[in-house]
Design a protein around this motif. Structure first.
Motif, mmCIF file in Angstrom:
data_model
loop_
_atom_site.group_PDB
_atom_site.id
_atom_site.type_symbol
_atom_site.label_atom_id
_atom_site.label_comp_id
_atom_site.label_asym_id
_atom_site.label_seq_id
_atom_site.Cartn_x
_atom_site.Cartn_y
_atom_site.Cartn_z
ATOM 1 N N PHE A 105 -7.318 -9.463 -0.498
ATOM 2 C CA PHE A 105 -7.981 -8.196 -0.828
ATOM 3 C C PHE A 105 -7.031 -7.012 -0.670
ATOM 4 N N GLN A 106 -5.867 -7.251 -0.063
ATOM 5 C CA GLN A 106 -4.865 -6.204 0.115
ATOM 6 C C GLN A 106 -5.489 -4.981 0.803
ATOM 7 N N PHE A 120 -0.467 2.654 -4.781
ATOM 8 C CA PHE A 120 -1.737 2.314 -4.155
ATOM 9 C C PHE A 120 -2.918 2.499 -5.107
ATOM 10 N N ARG A 121 -2.702 3.159 -6.219
ATOM 11 C CA ARG A 121 -3.771 3.280 -7.212
ATOM 12 C C ARG A 121 -3.905 2.022 -8.055
ATOM 13 N N ARG A 122 -2.930 1.132 -7.960
ATOM 14 C CA ARG A 122 -2.994 -0.092 -8.747
ATOM 15 C C ARG A 122 -3.973 -1.079 -8.117
ATOM 16 N N PRO A 123 -4.754 -1.768 -8.939
ATOM 17 C CA PRO A 123 -5.700 -2.738 -8.376
ATOM 18 C C PRO A 123 -5.017 -3.978 -7.827
ATOM 19 N N ASP A 124 -3.920 -4.382 -8.420
ATOM 20 C CA ASP A 124 -3.159 -5.540 -7.960
ATOM 21 C C ASP A 124 -1.957 -5.027 -7.187
ATOM 22 N N ARG A 125 -1.958 -5.259 -5.874
ATOM 23 C CA ARG A 125 -0.912 -4.667 -5.039
ATOM 24 C C ARG A 125 -0.108 -5.738 -4.307
ATOM 25 N N ALA A 152 -12.798 -14.576 -0.163
ATOM 26 C CA ALA A 152 -14.217 -14.284 -0.349
ATOM 27 C C ALA A 152 -14.674 -13.285 0.702
ATOM 28 N N ARG A 153 -15.407 -12.281 0.264
ATOM 29 C CA ARG A 153 -15.937 -11.278 1.179
ATOM 30 C C ARG A 153 -17.377 -10.992 0.778
ATOM 31 N N LEU A 195 -15.031 -12.151 -4.828
ATOM 32 C CA LEU A 195 -13.897 -13.062 -4.775
ATOM 33 C C LEU A 195 -12.649 -12.371 -5.293
ATOM 34 N N ARG A 196 -11.514 -12.728 -4.709
ATOM 35 C CA ARG A 196 -10.222 -12.266 -5.194
ATOM 36 C C ARG A 196 -9.369 -13.482 -5.544
#
Length: 484
Positions: A244-245, A379-384, A442-443, A451-452
């Motif tokens: 989830f970064q 940090f604005r990117r969804p994939d970090r 999973a959260r 899910l990520r």
């Protein structure tokens, strides 16, 4: 005279049926040697003994988890002593309806009910044939709102209608990426942790085409990981969820600080660690690891060594055992063999230093730490997941405020003066803080499961261990009594 043996009770038949439905709990019934009902007629006593052994093994795994030891996974912490088996085994043998005890054990882990609902839905999706594919956009072009595409738009509409009730109620038609479909795409992106802009690019296509089976495996892993999971420390502590970064600093039940983080790319995965943050370094220099130097910096030195000098990078060589600084513009970088990189590279402290202005030290053998970064826009990117393994912090100054609490003579004003001096300065903290770098794809939020992607394949490794062929029955505790 042959004495007729009593047929098994309806309660025991219900128990056997419940054990055969262990897939709904993320477990494989085949691992527990559950006896067939037909055997009960031939030898009721042997059937009952086998059923008891299987039930004990199932209870053990439902309560304590099936997977306990995985390489390089110190983040998997269980406290089985806090959940002794003996009372459960006593209840199992005394209960008039032992299947209900299995149900209770299956729901005992935190968030088990929500995860089981999600698992049931995911399994149903797999049984129905999974998701229809959405052909990716050629090249690097995204599918933009308003675009007309006779191949991708109908496929996108069919895919999203399967999981979006609003779109399913009014799916529309045609080849135009219209506003109702864009709205559904935004909802999908938000649920996946992607930038919800409606543009369907590489990450969105990957999420849309993730196999339904992947969610089943992730949810099975999530259920097992939560069984007998050790509670977090009561003291102030830090948790970094790698998939989830996300960074969380808590104390007791209070969340003191949250932030986005940048974690290691798959090729340089951030290791799972249990460590303690015990020092801060202001204005850190960056001693570039050899791998970073040859894989990341060598191409940049080849392009423009002077620009690298302007960014504060210094190059050193060893002559007669002495480290000597070398002018990067005098080196034939094109002739350097990356496999035998001959130089040591450091970057001076400063605003453009890769570590930013602050480094949070948590000693470990992997040389992993948390730090600031000059590249705030990332940090604005969804994939970090694109660091070299260390953790880059979105809010380093807010974390500094917390860790300075209790440090004699230190506050934000003094820290600001030290930072402004540009001098590299270290501070040992009077109270270290436990840090857990952990992996959970999973959260549960508001009763809904998010899910990520399994970016490092650790869920796949866990799922393989979960399905390892060994039977648990051989390890079940011996029993001297039967089921009722």
């Amino acid at each position: 005279m042959v004495v007729a043996q009593a047929a098994p009770s309806p309660a025991l038949l219900r128990l056997a049926d419940r054990l055969r439905r262990l897939e709904e709990d993320g477990l494989d019934p085949r691992a527990y040697a559950i006896p067939a009902d037909a055997e009960a007629e031939r030898d009721p006593a042997a059937w009952q003994a086998s059923l008891l052994r299987a039930s004990i093994a199932v209870l053990t795994d439902l309560l304590h988890g099936r997977v306990h030891d995985l390489p390089n996974r110190p983040d998997l912490r269980r406290d089985t002593a806090a959940l002794p088996l003996s009372p459960w085994l006593t209840q199992l043998q005394a209960s008039p309806d032992p299947a209900t005890l299995i149900d209770r054990a299956a729901l005992l882990a935190p968030e088990a009910a929500a995860l089981k609902r999600a698992l049931a839905a995911a399994r149903a999706r797999v049984a129905a044939g999974g998701f229809p594919p959405v052909p990716p956009t050629p090249g690097t072009d995204a599918l933009e709102p308003g675009a007309t595409d006779p191949l991708r738009v109908p496929a996108l509409r069919a895919r999203l209608a399967m999981t979006d009730p609003l779109l399913a109620a009014n799916p529309g038609a045609g080849d135009t990426y219209d506003e109702p479909l864009v709205a559904a795409a935004r909802r999908f992106q938000a649920g996946e942790g992607l930038e919800a802009d409606g543009r369907i690019g590489r990450l969105s296509f990957a999420a849309l085409n993730r196999p339904a089976e992947a969610a089943v495996r992730q949810l099975r892993v999530a259920l097992d990981m939560r069984r007998a999971a050790a509670p977090p420390p009561a003291e102030r502590h830090i948790e970094v969820n790698i998939p989830f970064q996300w960074f969380t600093l808590s104390e007791g039940n209070r969340t003191l600080l949250e932030m986005a983080v940048i974690v290691g790319k798959p090729a340089r995965a951030t290791p799972m660690l249990l460590v303690r943050l015990n020092a801060v370094q202001f204005n850190p220099q960056w001693g570039v690891p050899e791998r970073n130097a040859r894989e990341d910096l060598l191409p940049r030195f080849r392009r423009d060594p002077r620009a690298m000098m302007e960014k504060g990078f210094r190059v050193y060589s060893y002559v007669d055992g002495q480290r000597v600084e070398v002018d990067p513009t005098t080196i034939n970088w094109a002739a350097i063999n990356p496999q035998r990189f001959p130089y040591v590279i450091r970057q001076d402290a400063g605003d453009i230093n890769a570590l930013g202005r602050i480094k949070f030290i948590m000693p470990n053998t992997e040389d992993i730490y948390m730090h600031d970064t000059p590249d705030r826009h990332l940090f604005r990117r969804p994939d970090r997941a694109f660091s070299s393994g260390c953790i880059r912090l979105e809010k380093p100054m807010e974390l500094l405020d917390v860790v300075l609490q209790g440090a004699p003579g230190w506050d934000r004003a003094r820290a600001d003066r030290v930072l402004a001096s540009r001098v590299t300065t270290g501070l040992a903290l009077p109270r270290s803080i436990p840090v857990r770098l952990h992996y959970a794809t999973a959260r549960v939020e508001g009763g809904q499961v998010r899910l990520r992607p399994d970016i490092y394949g650790l869920d796949e490794a866990y799922a393989r261990a979960l399905d390892a062929g060994r039977s648990r029955v051989a390890n079940a505790s011996p029993v001297n009594a039967g089921l009722r």
